[in-house]
Design a protein around this motif. Structure first.
Motif, PDB file in Angstrom:
ATOM      1  N   HIS A 215      14.504   4.002   0.242  1.00 25.98           N
ATOM      2  CA  HIS A 215      14.552   5.305   0.898  1.00 25.98           C
ATOM      3  C   HIS A 215      13.209   6.041   0.767  1.00 25.98           C
ATOM      4  N   GLY A 216      12.110   5.303   0.928  1.00 24.15           N
ATOM      5  CA  GLY A 216      10.790   5.902   0.902  1.00 24.15           C
ATOM      6  C   GLY A 216      10.253   6.215  -0.476  1.00 24.15           C
ATOM      7  N   ALA A 217      11.011   5.891  -1.521  1.00 24.96           N
ATOM      8  CA  ALA A 217      10.573   6.150  -2.900  1.00 24.96           C
ATOM      9  C   ALA A 217      10.683   4.859  -3.710  1.00 24.96           C
ATOM     10  N   LEU A 218       9.948   4.812  -4.821  1.00 20.97           N
ATOM     11  CA  LEU A 218      10.016   3.636  -5.683  1.00 20.97           C
ATOM     12  C   LEU A 218      11.273   3.672  -6.540  1.00 20.97           C
ATOM     13  N   ASP A 219      11.901   2.520  -6.621  1.00 20.66           N
ATOM     14  CA  ASP A 219      13.095   2.354  -7.446  1.00 20.66           C
ATOM     15  C   ASP A 219      12.821   1.244  -8.444  1.00 20.66           C
ATOM     16  N   GLN A 220      12.963   1.542  -9.737  1.00 20.15           N
ATOM     17  CA  GLN A 220      12.706   0.506 -10.758  1.00 20.15           C
ATOM     18  C   GLN A 220      13.863  -0.482 -10.768  1.00 20.15           C
ATOM     19  N   VAL A 221      13.529  -1.727 -10.443  1.00 20.13           N
ATOM     20  CA  VAL A 221      14.536  -2.778 -10.358  1.00 20.13           C
ATOM     21  C   VAL A 221      14.837  -3.349 -11.747  1.00 20.13           C
ATOM     22  N   ARG A 222      13.800  -3.696 -12.472  1.00 19.65           N
ATOM     23  CA  ARG A 222      13.959  -4.252 -13.823  1.00 19.65           C
ATOM     24  C   ARG A 222      12.738  -3.904 -14.658  1.00 19.65           C
ATOM     25  N   SER A 223      12.922  -3.959 -15.955  1.00 20.94           N
ATOM     26  CA  SER A 223      11.817  -3.850 -16.909  1.00 20.94           C
ATOM     27  C   SER A 223      11.945  -5.011 -17.883  1.00 20.94           C
ATOM     28  N   PHE A 224      10.908  -5.811 -17.967  1.00 19.52           N
ATOM     29  CA  PHE A 224      10.918  -6.972 -18.852  1.00 19.52           C
ATOM     30  C   PHE A 224       9.928  -6.761 -19.998  1.00 19.52           C
ATOM     31  N   LEU A 225      10.346  -7.085 -21.205  1.00 24.50           N
ATOM     32  CA  LEU A 225       9.450  -7.107 -22.357  1.00 24.50           C
ATOM     33  C   LEU A 225       9.135  -8.561 -22.676  1.00 24.50           C
ATOM     34  N   VAL A 226       7.850  -8.851 -22.804  1.00 22.00           N
ATOM     35  CA  VAL A 226       7.411 -10.224 -23.042  1.00 22.00           C
ATOM     36  C   VAL A 226       6.521 -10.244 -24.280  1.00 22.00           C
ATOM     37  N   GLY A 227       6.901 -11.030 -25.253  1.00 20.03           N
ATOM     38  CA  GLY A 227       6.062 -11.201 -26.432  1.00 20.03           C
ATOM     39  C   GLY A 227       4.874 -12.094 -26.110  1.00 20.03           C
ATOM     40  N   MET A 228       3.720 -11.741 -26.626  1.00 15.50           N
ATOM     41  CA  MET A 228       2.544 -12.596 -26.484  1.00 15.50           C
ATOM     42  C   MET A 228       1.885 -12.730 -27.855  1.00 15.50           C
ATOM     43  N   ALA A 229       1.577 -13.937 -28.219  1.00 13.79           N
ATOM     44  CA  ALA A 229       0.943 -14.193 -29.512  1.00 13.79           C
ATOM     45  C   ALA A 229      -0.139 -15.241 -29.334  1.00 13.79           C
ATOM     46  N   ARG A 230      -0.939 -15.414 -30.375  1.00 12.11           N
ATOM     47  CA  ARG A 230      -1.922 -16.490 -30.356  1.00 12.11           C
ATOM     48  C   ARG A 230      -1.182 -17.830 -30.349  1.00 12.11           C
ATOM     49  N   GLY A 231      -1.518 -18.666 -29.401  1.00 10.33           N
ATOM     50  CA  GLY A 231      -0.847 -19.944 -29.264  1.00 10.33           C
ATOM     51  C   GLY A 231      -1.720 -21.102 -29.698  1.00 10.33           C
ATOM     52  N   LYS A 232      -2.042 -21.991 -28.773  1.00 11.24           N
ATOM     53  CA  LYS A 232      -2.804 -23.197 -29.094  1.00 11.24           C
ATOM     54  C   LYS A 232      -4.224 -22.849 -29.526  1.00 11.24           C
TER      55      LYS A 232
ATOM     56  N   ASP B  29       0.830  -1.207   0.000  1.00  6.74           N
ATOM     57  CA  ASP B  29       0.000   0.000   0.000  1.00  6.74           C
ATOM     58  C   ASP B  29       0.863   1.255   0.000  1.00  6.74           C
ATOM     59  N   LYS B  30       1.953   1.214   0.714  1.00  9.90           N
ATOM     60  CA  LYS B  30       2.872   2.353   0.741  1.00  9.90           C
ATOM     61  C   LYS B  30       3.505   2.561  -0.627  1.00  9.90           C
ATOM     62  N   MET B  31       3.829   1.455  -1.296  1.00  8.43           N
ATOM     63  CA  MET B  31       4.423   1.535  -2.629  1.00  8.43           C
ATOM     64  C   MET B  31       3.426   2.103  -3.630  1.00  8.43           C
ATOM     65  N   LYS B  32       2.157   1.726  -3.485  1.00 10.78           N
ATOM     66  CA  LYS B  32       1.149   2.261  -4.409  1.00 10.78           C
ATOM     67  C   LYS B  32       1.004   3.768  -4.261  1.00 10.78           C
ATOM     68  N   LEU B  33       1.087   4.252  -3.026  1.00  7.33           N
ATOM     69  CA  LEU B  33       1.007   5.699  -2.805  1.00  7.33           C
ATOM     70  C   LEU B  33       2.188   6.409  -3.439  1.00  7.33           C
ATOM     71  N   ALA B  34       3.323   5.734  -3.482  1.00  8.52           N
ATOM     72  CA  ALA B  34       4.525   6.339  -4.063  1.00  8.52           C
ATOM     73  C   ALA B  34       4.563   6.216  -5.583  1.00  8.52           C
ATOM     74  N   TRP B  35       3.665   5.360  -6.129  1.00  6.47           N
ATOM     75  CA  TRP B  35       3.691   5.125  -7.584  1.00  6.47           C
ATOM     76  C   TRP B  35       2.867   6.193  -8.302  1.00  6.47           C
ATOM     77  N   LYS B  36       3.549   7.183  -8.827  1.00  7.59           N
ATOM     78  CA  LYS B  36       2.884   8.242  -9.580  1.00  7.59           C
ATOM     79  C   LYS B  36       3.732   8.653 -10.779  1.00  7.59           C
ATOM     80  N   PRO B  37       4.115   7.693 -11.628  1.00  5.08           N
ATOM     81  CA  PRO B  37       4.925   8.064 -12.794  1.00  5.08           C
ATOM     82  C   PRO B  37       4.169   9.012 -13.711  1.00  5.08           C
ATOM     83  N   ALA B  38       4.880   9.943 -14.317  1.00  5.87           N
ATOM     84  CA  ALA B  38       4.248  10.903 -15.225  1.00  5.87           C
ATOM     85  C   ALA B  38       3.578  10.178 -16.378  1.00  5.87           C
ATOM     86  N   GLY B  39       2.351  10.615 -16.671  1.00  3.50           N
ATOM     87  CA  GLY B  39       1.636  10.070 -17.824  1.00  3.50           C
ATOM     88  C   GLY B  39       0.905   8.781 -17.541  1.00  3.50           C
ATOM     89  N   LYS B  40       0.976   8.283 -16.299  1.00  2.00           N
ATOM     90  CA  LYS B  40       0.300   7.030 -15.996  1.00  2.00           C
ATOM     91  C   LYS B  40      -0.822   7.272 -14.998  1.00  2.00           C
TER      92      LYS B  40
END
Length: 401
Positions: A373-390, A300-311
């Motif tokens: 330190h009381g603020a959000l720090d981006q640890v990683r960003s992953f890109l995942v492809g998704m396509a029609r499968g079975k 909940d604390k992290m959500k309050l800190a999550w305010k990236p511009a444009g989101k």
């Protein structure tokens, strides 16, 4: 020229693939009232093909999006047409005019192996194509031709049908569902072909790289009485994920994920993504229920800190995708927020489809944050492809009923 639009469809009784040719040949009056046998043939034929060969839609010899090493499949229409045993054939592009003019069209038509002279009436029909990209398609062994123009960044289809007999052209009215409409239909492939010898107009909505796991094809059979009313075949698929391949990569390559800690975090994020794709609200409820009271307080604390511009909420104040249960509603500009607990750490994860302007791709961007330190720090960003499968199932509907 005519803009393409979808028709309205209601369910009717399905018919089996093996009877299609006989039905169409022996009942021409009935065939003029419906295109349903062809939709059923397409659905049954595709299902049989991918049962024999689950990777048929990825065959690199078939062209389209089915290139070697890709998880992004061809549409069911393209896939079935690539099978020589299917009885399904697509028209061929015999002429490409990157900047259409009447003179260029006349000159190119004269140089074709089966040359023809466009009539004044046909040129008048194509007047909206001036300075547009235009392809001329022909179904071998038939008198049918289609001029296909593409208009605007949304790739809206402009079409003119015509016939050629004895080198002379004659404009041909297209299917009723291809008549002008407000906005038309964009982002689809308009083409034609033949199925078991019956000419058929095709709106192929299955070739895009959007998040939709359900795609359709609209068919209009050409009979001696004219174009039969539309039918549609809809194909449902389960998602297929790939952490190595995306169709819309970033301009700056991401750091390689090779060390044990990164791979462990990526696996956990992928599992969360798969749960999200199955149902955002259920994934959210499960993720939250797995947190301890201290973990929930940290999130909940992290959500309050999550305010990236444009989101978050858009400029009009519309709600974020957080209340939606449709995975396609989550975009990189307005992502869905979920908690992730890995070992003893709590992370905030945002999930959204990759976008370029108004275009939404099936690829996912999954960003992982930790509290520092009381603020959000981006640890990683992953890109995942998704396509029609079975392939899951196909259904057919008929406008004539």
């Amino acid at each position: 020229m005519a803009m393409v639009k979808n028709g309205r469809f209601v369910p009717v009784k399905m018919m089996c693939w093996s009877l299609v040719a006989a039905i169409v040949a022996s009942c021409p009056a009935w065939a003029a009232e419906t295109s349903l046998p062809l939709c059923q043939a397409l659905a049954d034929g595709y299902g049989a093909l991918v049962t024999r060969n689950p990777d048929a839609a990825l065959d690199p010899a078939a062209g389209g999006n089915g290139r070697a090493g890709s998880i992004y499949p061809m549409s069911p229409v393209e896939t079935l047409a690539s099978d020589p045993a299917s009885g399904f054939r697509l028209a061929r592009t015999i002429m490409t005019l990157t900047d259409y003019t009447d003179d260029a069209f006349v000159s190119a038509a004269e140089k074709l192996p089966e040359s023809f002279t466009p009539s004044p009436a046909l040129l008048q029909e194509m007047s909206d194509d001036e300075n547009q990209y235009v392809e001329i398609q022909h179904l071998p062994g038939s008198p049918y031709y289609l001029a296909l123009g593409v208009q605007g960044t949304a790739h809206c289809a402009l079409t003119t049908w015509f016939t050629v007999e004895g080198g002379k052209t004659k404009p041909l009215a297209g299917p009723k569902s291809w008549e002008p409409s407000d906005g038309g239909n964009c982002g689809i492939d308009a083409t034609f072909g033949s199925l078991d010898g019956t000419p058929v107009a095709i709106i192929d909505g299955g070739g895009g790289l959007t998040p939709d796991m359900s795609v359709s094809a609209t068919l209009s059979a050409r009979t001696p009485a004219g174009w039969a009313p539309d039918c549609t075949a809809t194909f449902d698929f389960s998602p297929r994920f790939d952490v190595e391949r995306v169709v819309n990569p970033p301009e700056t390559p991401q750091p390689a994920c090779k060390d044990e800690d990164c791979l462990k975090l990526r696996d956990a994020a992928l599992a969360l993504l798969e749960a999200f794709q199955a149902g955002p609200q259920a994934a959210q409820e499960k993720a939250l229920s797995g947190l301890t009271p201290d973990g929930r307080a940290a999130f909940d604390k992290m959500k309050l800190a999550w305010k990236p511009a444009g989101k978050g909420a858009d400029d009009a104040g519309n709600a974020t995708p957080q209340a939606s249960d449709l995975p396609a509603d989550a975009l990189d500009t307005q992502p869905f927020v979920l908690p992730l607990q890995l070992d003893d750490r709590i992370y905030l994860v945002t999930i959204g489809h990759r976008t370029i302007g108004w275009r939404v791709f099936s690829d996912y961007e999954v960003d992982v944050y930790a509290l520092k330190h009381g603020a959000l720090d981006q640890v990683r960003s992953f890109l995942v492809g998704m396509a029609r499968g079975k392939f899951v199932k196909a259904t057919v509907k008929d406008e004539a009923q």
